[in-house]
Scaffold this active site. Structure first.
Site, mmCIF file in Angstrom:
data_model
loop_
_atom_site.group_PDB
_atom_site.id
_atom_site.type_symbol
_atom_site.label_atom_id
_atom_site.label_comp_id
_atom_site.label_asym_id
_atom_site.label_seq_id
_atom_site.Cartn_x
_atom_site.Cartn_y
_atom_site.Cartn_z
ATOM 1 N N ILE A 164 -86.691 -51.448 6.731
ATOM 2 C CA ILE A 164 -85.962 -50.976 7.648
ATOM 3 C C ILE A 164 -86.703 -51.288 9.027
ATOM 4 O O ILE A 164 -88.169 -50.703 8.842
ATOM 5 C CB ILE A 164 -85.541 -49.661 7.413
ATOM 6 C CG1 ILE A 164 -84.376 -49.478 6.538
ATOM 7 C CG2 ILE A 164 -85.074 -48.907 8.947
ATOM 8 C CD1 ILE A 164 -84.381 -47.898 5.919
ATOM 9 N N GLU A 188 -79.364 -42.129 14.049
ATOM 10 C CA GLU A 188 -79.243 -43.713 15.021
ATOM 11 C C GLU A 188 -77.512 -44.129 15.320
ATOM 12 O O GLU A 188 -77.170 -44.513 16.466
ATOM 13 C CB GLU A 188 -79.741 -45.008 14.344
ATOM 14 C CG GLU A 188 -81.048 -44.536 14.005
ATOM 15 C CD GLU A 188 -82.257 -44.306 15.025
ATOM 16 O OE1 GLU A 188 -81.904 -44.755 16.327
ATOM 17 O OE2 GLU A 188 -83.100 -43.545 15.020
ATOM 18 N N TYR A 191 -88.505 -49.844 16.158
ATOM 19 C CA TYR A 191 -89.191 -50.153 17.424
ATOM 20 C C TYR A 191 -89.081 -49.163 18.413
ATOM 21 O O TYR A 191 -89.725 -49.358 19.290
ATOM 22 C CB TYR A 191 -88.471 -51.552 17.681
ATOM 23 C CG TYR A 191 -86.784 -51.245 18.012
ATOM 24 C CD1 TYR A 191 -86.360 -50.917 19.235
ATOM 25 C CD2 TYR A 191 -86.301 -51.633 17.173
ATOM 26 C CE1 TYR A 191 -85.014 -50.724 19.508
ATOM 27 C CE2 TYR A 191 -84.697 -51.278 17.149
ATOM 28 C CZ TYR A 191 -84.265 -50.937 18.468
ATOM 29 O OH TYR A 191 -82.896 -50.592 18.728
ATOM 30 N N GLY A 192 -88.680 -48.032 18.063
ATOM 31 C CA GLY A 192 -88.635 -47.014 18.968
ATOM 32 C C GLY A 192 -89.136 -45.639 18.449
ATOM 33 O O GLY A 192 -90.517 -45.950 17.730
#
Length: 197
Positions: free
Chosen positions: A16, A96, A19-20
């Site tokens: 997985i 998410e 990037y945040g």
């Protein structure tokens, strides 16, 4: 490319890519993690957030990925195995998907370091057709918005500063102009606010 629904697939191992906020706060169990990048995407603060880092009146801004063949995005990939696969997907689909407006895609992840083979990784991407998508704005406008917003997970500024710190400490060779210019604006706004009190 059409997003793939990987929630119906039950692999024994899955990578997985974050990037945040996942780079500093995955909040799920994993076997190992690796810093690296994906190609063909740029990170942008174009997704609105009315839950974690903002509210309905003042939505915060969080990152999503925008397709761009000439760009790459650095972050962290987490390998989950066995029961961790289902547990992490269940958690992330709420964090998410339900609260964030993100969909899933499979991408090639390239671990940092020489002679490291790429692996397929799941990534969450907020697309322009979700209701929370805010789209482009100047670094100044985004920085001001981030400086004043807060949600159930905390201040939007914390999200920005932690992401910038990750990039400086884990990917010092990468210059993320979008991220760092927004950070500079947000810090300037906060310093003015503090000075006026």
């Amino acid at each position: 490319m059409k997003p793939q629904d990987v929630t119906t697939v039950k692999p024994s191992s899955l990578w997985i890519f974050g990037y945040g906020s996942l780079v500093w706060k995955p909040d799920f169990k994993y076997r190992r993690s690796q810093v690296g990048y994906i190609q063909g995407y740029k990170r942008r603060f174009w997704q609105g957030d009315n839950f974690h880092r903002g509210n309905d009146e003042l939505p915060g801004r969080v990152v999503t990925l925008i397709e761009d063949d000439d760009e790459s995005t650095w972050g962290v990939a987490f390998e989950v195995t066995g029961s961790q696969v289902e547990e992490s997907l269940k958690y992330l689909n709420i964090r998410e998907g339900v609260h964030g407006g993100y969909v899933t895609k499979m991408v090639d992840f390239f671990p940092e370091g020489e002679n490291q083979p790429s692996v397929q990784a799941l990534v969450y991407i907020a697309t322009a057709d979700n209701t929370l998508y805010l789209g482009p704005a100047s670094s100044e406008m985004i920085g001001v918005q981030i400086a004043v917003c807060r949600g159930k997970s905390g201040h939007n500024l914390e999200y920005l500063l932690r992401l910038a710190e990750f990039m400086r400490s884990s990917c010092p060779q990468v210059e993320d102009h979008h991220l760092f210019s927004i950070e500079a604006t947000a810090l300037t706004v906060v310093s003015y606010v503090l000075a006026s009190q």
